[in-house]
Design a protein around this motif. Sequence first.
Motif, PDB file in Angstrom:
ATOM      1  N   VAL A 249     -61.246 -81.223  18.111  1.00  0.00           N
ATOM      2  CA  VAL A 249     -62.023 -82.327  17.549  1.00  0.00           C
ATOM      3  C   VAL A 249     -61.665 -82.482  16.171  1.00  0.00           C
ATOM      4  O   VAL A 249     -61.340 -83.764  15.918  1.00  0.00           O
ATOM      5  N   SER A 250     -61.890 -81.486  15.423  1.00  0.00           N
ATOM      6  CA  SER A 250     -61.542 -81.837  14.059  1.00  0.00           C
ATOM      7  C   SER A 250     -60.220 -81.904  13.458  1.00  0.00           C
ATOM      8  O   SER A 250     -59.884 -82.698  12.510  1.00  0.00           O
ATOM      9  N   THR A 251     -59.099 -81.648  14.453  1.00  0.00           N
ATOM     10  CA  THR A 251     -57.870 -81.873  14.085  1.00  0.00           C
ATOM     11  C   THR A 251     -57.511 -83.564  14.500  1.00  0.00           C
ATOM     12  O   THR A 251     -56.832 -84.081  13.636  1.00  0.00           O
ATOM     13  N   VAL A 252     -58.002 -84.055  15.562  1.00  0.00           N
ATOM     14  CA  VAL A 252     -57.584 -85.430  15.988  1.00  0.00           C
ATOM     15  C   VAL A 252     -58.259 -86.345  14.933  1.00  0.00           C
ATOM     16  O   VAL A 252     -57.549 -87.278  14.519  1.00  0.00           O
ATOM     17  N   LEU A 262     -71.318 -78.021  18.775  1.00  0.00           N
ATOM     18  CA  LEU A 262     -70.938 -79.237  19.612  1.00  0.00           C
ATOM     19  C   LEU A 262     -69.285 -79.127  20.033  1.00  0.00           C
ATOM     20  O   LEU A 262     -68.982 -79.197  21.184  1.00  0.00           O
ATOM     21  N   GLU A 263     -68.515 -79.047  18.919  1.00  0.00           N
ATOM     22  CA  GLU A 263     -67.076 -78.837  19.181  1.00  0.00           C
ATOM     23  C   GLU A 263     -66.522 -77.420  19.943  1.00  0.00           C
ATOM     24  O   GLU A 263     -66.177 -77.844  20.942  1.00  0.00           O
ATOM     25  N   ASN A 264     -67.671 -76.559  20.024  1.00  0.00           N
ATOM     26  CA  ASN A 264     -67.245 -75.343  20.812  1.00  0.00           C
ATOM     27  C   ASN A 264     -67.527 -75.423  22.165  1.00  0.00           C
ATOM     28  O   ASN A 264     -67.079 -75.247  23.055  1.00  0.00           O
ATOM     29  N   LEU A 265     -68.777 -76.319  22.356  1.00  0.00           N
ATOM     30  CA  LEU A 265     -69.181 -76.721  23.610  1.00  0.00           C
ATOM     31  C   LEU A 265     -68.313 -77.636  24.281  1.00  0.00           C
ATOM     32  O   LEU A 265     -67.799 -77.375  25.696  1.00  0.00           O
ATOM     33  N   VAL A 266     -67.684 -78.528  23.862  1.00  0.00           N
ATOM     34  CA  VAL A 266     -66.829 -79.463  24.215  1.00  0.00           C
ATOM     35  C   VAL A 266     -65.367 -78.467  24.675  1.00  0.00           C
ATOM     36  O   VAL A 266     -64.749 -78.741  25.750  1.00  0.00           O
ATOM     37  N   MET A 267     -65.076 -77.627  23.680  1.00  0.00           N
ATOM     38  CA  MET A 267     -63.722 -77.042  24.092  1.00  0.00           C
ATOM     39  C   MET A 267     -64.033 -75.920  25.296  1.00  0.00           C
ATOM     40  O   MET A 267     -63.169 -75.610  25.959  1.00  0.00           O
ATOM     41  N   SER A 268     -65.107 -75.448  25.262  1.00  0.00           N
ATOM     42  CA  SER A 268     -65.364 -74.519  26.375  1.00  0.00           C
ATOM     43  C   SER A 268     -65.362 -75.530  27.825  1.00  0.00           C
ATOM     44  O   SER A 268     -64.976 -74.489  28.704  1.00  0.00           O
TER      45      SER A 268
END
Length: 511
Positions: A249-252, A262-268
């Motif tokens: 998410v942080s790259t986009v 939250l980012e870890n949750l989305v990626m999981s």
Amino acid sequence: MIADANVGRVLRDRYHLRQLLGQGSMGRVYGADDEALGGIPVAIKFLSQALLNERMRERFEREAKTCAQLGQRSIHIVRVTDYGVDDEGIPFYVMEYLRGQNLSDLILQQSPELPRFLYRIKQICLGLQCAHRGIQVEGKICPIVHRDIKPSNILVSQNESLGELVKILDFGVAKVLQPEGHHTNCFMGTLAYASPEQMEGRELDARSDIYSLGVMMFQMLTGKMPLNVETHSFGGWYKAHHFQKPQPVSTVNPNLRVPKILENLVMSCLEKSPTDRPQSVSEILGTLEPLEERFGTGLQVAQRIKASLSRLPVTAGPKNLSLVGGDEIHRLATWPSQMPIAEIVFPKPLQTSQGLMPMLWVMLPRIEILKRVTCSRYNQFLFLEMPHPMLLWLTVLYNRGYDPRWLPCYLDLRSTPGRQMATLLGATGHYRILFFAQEEPQRCASVQNVTIAPAQCQLLNDWAMVGQSSRLPPNPTLSKDLLKQELEKIKPQILRKLEALYSSGSTAFHF
């Protein structure tokens, strides 16, 4: 432009079709008026004539039955109320008419702020959780996999008391997981949101919907897709879902500040293997809880109350309210021994010959009761789901020349008594105020009847359902304090409306 032959039809001497709302691969949806219920708007979905074969009829009927059961259990799933076949042999089902925008359009407008994202995704998860827990099929509980979770199947509407209400639509390709069910063996769904196992036509479980949810969460946060394809073909998406690593998410969007949890949750959720994803939506809700407490506490409380006061039509009640059973209530109602002899208000049902009735018990000095033998009565119900499902039940007694008497009480909808009272209020459509004088507390001094707006009755039932399904950590004090704060802010608005209605001669009203 060719006129739609269905527009203007009256279906089964009840549903007057008014306009075409939309169409998809399985059929068309029309806006209609339910004449049997006073012309309330409904939506009616017809199976496409091109799909009139036995297999598609069975799937269409299963969709209706699935939504009918799920819609009764969760306010975050579209509610189906009727099913039938028209004179030409085309199956249809009737569902609630929803005004709002689908999530796909909202994503195109702009990425939501974090509190709003959390508020929306929480409601989507609650709807999915309900589906995954299953429905009754031949006496057994069978989980439901939606198989087409995507933004265009999520509708966001504005509810006068709930604020944003999010609902999952279109269970047309949903799968009922039965113990001896057959494998899917074909792809069904939407390519960009399909899980790797879904692309293979394998038998699916809740974790496939969780993958689709991950794609959608990524898109909600960034406005972009986590995977890129050269061609929007089955082969292109098969390759992406199986072998391409999702962008962080942080790259986009480097300017987007998303908590690491939250980012870890989305990626999981976007993991290729189902075993590496969250294993249930309940697990996702558990991860979201600390974020909700930090960023979402009290979200939209003031907006809901403001909308409730400004948008709902004012309805005058009858000027001579019938006190049916008034003598009986005077005889049955005795001040509870465990309650203090003091100025106090509390809810407590009363068993009468007509059944259990909702009552608001009030103790005041005798002079205060006499001032309000005849008065204007205002009532309103306001609900806060987070951080704890709590209902403010507000009654105001108003006479010009006297200070208004505010009678607020709070129902904890995670408790059985709170849900029982909310359900009773919704079912009866009115309640009694029982007045007791401090100087003579042994008997009921006066009884007044208060009506409840029909729209509020339906919401009371919905809120009781939300309270029963809530899995948030208990925190009733915080929700109660938030509602108290907002009530103080809007009291001047209420008083202005009361003054205007008093001048018009109404004795009972609600918003």
